[in-house]
Enzyme design. Structure first.
Site, mmCIF file in Angstrom:
data_model
loop_
_atom_site.group_PDB
_atom_site.id
_atom_site.type_symbol
_atom_site.label_atom_id
_atom_site.label_comp_id
_atom_site.label_asym_id
_atom_site.label_seq_id
_atom_site.Cartn_x
_atom_site.Cartn_y
_atom_site.Cartn_z
ATOM 1 N N PRO A 1 -16.092 -4.195 1.555
ATOM 2 C CA PRO A 1 -17.392 -4.431 2.190
ATOM 3 C C PRO A 1 -18.444 -3.407 1.793
ATOM 4 O O PRO A 1 -19.639 -3.644 1.977
ATOM 5 C CB PRO A 1 -17.078 -4.339 3.686
ATOM 6 C CG PRO A 1 -15.896 -3.428 3.759
ATOM 7 C CD PRO A 1 -15.073 -3.775 2.545
ATOM 8 N N TYR B 1 0.865 -1.179 0.000
ATOM 9 C CA TYR B 1 0.000 0.000 0.000
ATOM 10 C C TYR B 1 0.901 1.228 0.000
ATOM 11 O O TYR B 1 1.511 1.579 0.996
ATOM 12 C CB TYR B 1 -0.901 0.024 1.233
ATOM 13 C CG TYR B 1 -1.965 -1.051 1.287
ATOM 14 C CD1 TYR B 1 -2.317 -1.777 0.156
ATOM 15 C CD2 TYR B 1 -2.623 -1.316 2.475
ATOM 16 C CE1 TYR B 1 -3.299 -2.753 0.212
ATOM 17 C CE2 TYR B 1 -3.620 -2.293 2.540
ATOM 18 C CZ TYR B 1 -3.944 -3.010 1.417
ATOM 19 O OH TYR B 1 -4.918 -3.980 1.479
#
Length: 280
Positions: free
Chosen positions: A205, A60
């Protein structure tokens, strides 16, 4: 009935709502954030509010997010579980490329240890980027676990067959796959992991780079005085007790909204309406 507030993660217990740190990097999860001080503040606020499960990866940024976590949170609270991922790398343009050879994985584990400032990683997920056997890759991580560099192992972006391959090599604490109220291909794997006592940690999600947007979310949210994203997260908590959430945000306001989801109790009617989103 309100969902349980804690869940099993391998041989430990964490709160079911954690924090995913991916969005702390720059656009496209590449480069530094525009406001590093704000990113540090969000991490510290998450821990202040009780978060004990943070998800990250050295790719990341790359490297940016792990360095922010170390800056914000070291020395780490004793209860904090930091979960990282290996198996990918970034090129100079920010593309996601596989890095699944044993040498790649050993290097990635040591990079994560160094940038996070840890002697041992709590959980390392093997991110699988293709179908087929993961035996060589997962065996390399299992060896690092035996050396004491990793406490627990997980797998990400896997099929049921690949999960079985991994479990034949070493214990699996968690599965991290794409899953949400509309993307339900993993329903059988959610049920399987629940039966086997394995945590299921859905990524995206809230829909990922294309956030969920559906009238039923608005309707249920209005019914509860909540937001659409809170309803989507509450559905996941209700779906199965082995689901652990790691919603990501760089916003202090969204962080607090995400962590308040544990107080949102969906009715059977709400759940029935939301289940209609499957495959939409």
């Amino acid at each position: 009935m309100a969902p349980a507030t804690t869940g099993k993660l391998g041989d430990g217990t964490v709160r079911r709502i954690g924090y995913g740190a991916m969005q702390l990097a720059g656009p496209g999860v590449f480069g530094p954030p525009a406001d590093p001080d704000r990113a540090v503040a969000v991490l510290r606020r998450a821990v202040d509010l009780g978060v004990d499960h943070i998800d990250t990866s050295d790719y990341y940024g790359p490297f940016v997010v792990n360095e922010l976590i170390a800056k914000a949170l070291r020395p780490y609270p004793e209860h904090l579980v930091i979960v990282t991922k290996v198996g990918a790398r970034r090129d100079a343009e920010g593309q996601w490329l596989p890095a699944l050879s044993p040498d790649d994985l050993r290097s990635a584990v040591h990079d994560n240890l160094g940038r996070l400032g840890l002697d041992r990683l709590d959980v390392v997920n093997l991110r699988v980027m293709e179908e087929g056997s993961l035996e060589e890759s997962f065996t390399a991580l299992a060896e690092l676990r035996e050396q004491g560099l990793i406490a627990q192992l997980g797998v990400s972006n896997v099929t049921a067959d690949q999960l079985a391959q991994a479990r034949a090599i070493a214990p699996v604490a968690c599965v991290q796959n794409m899953y949400n109220v509309a993307t339900r291909e993993d329903d059988p794997l959610v049920d399987l992991t629940a039966a086997e006592g394995i945590a299921y940690v859905p990524f995206f999600p809230l829909g990922g780079f294309q956030p969920l947007d559906a009238q039923v979310l608005h309707t249920v949210a209005e019914r509860h005085g909540a937001t659409d994203r809170q309803v989507a997260l509450a559905w996941l908590l209700r779906r199965s007790p082995n689901i652990l959430l790691i919603p990501g945000t760089s916003s202090p306001e969204h962080l607090e909204q995400n962590l308040a989801v544990g107080d949102l109790v969906l009715s059977a009617e709400d759940v029935a309406e939301l289940d209609g989103l499957a495959g939409s």
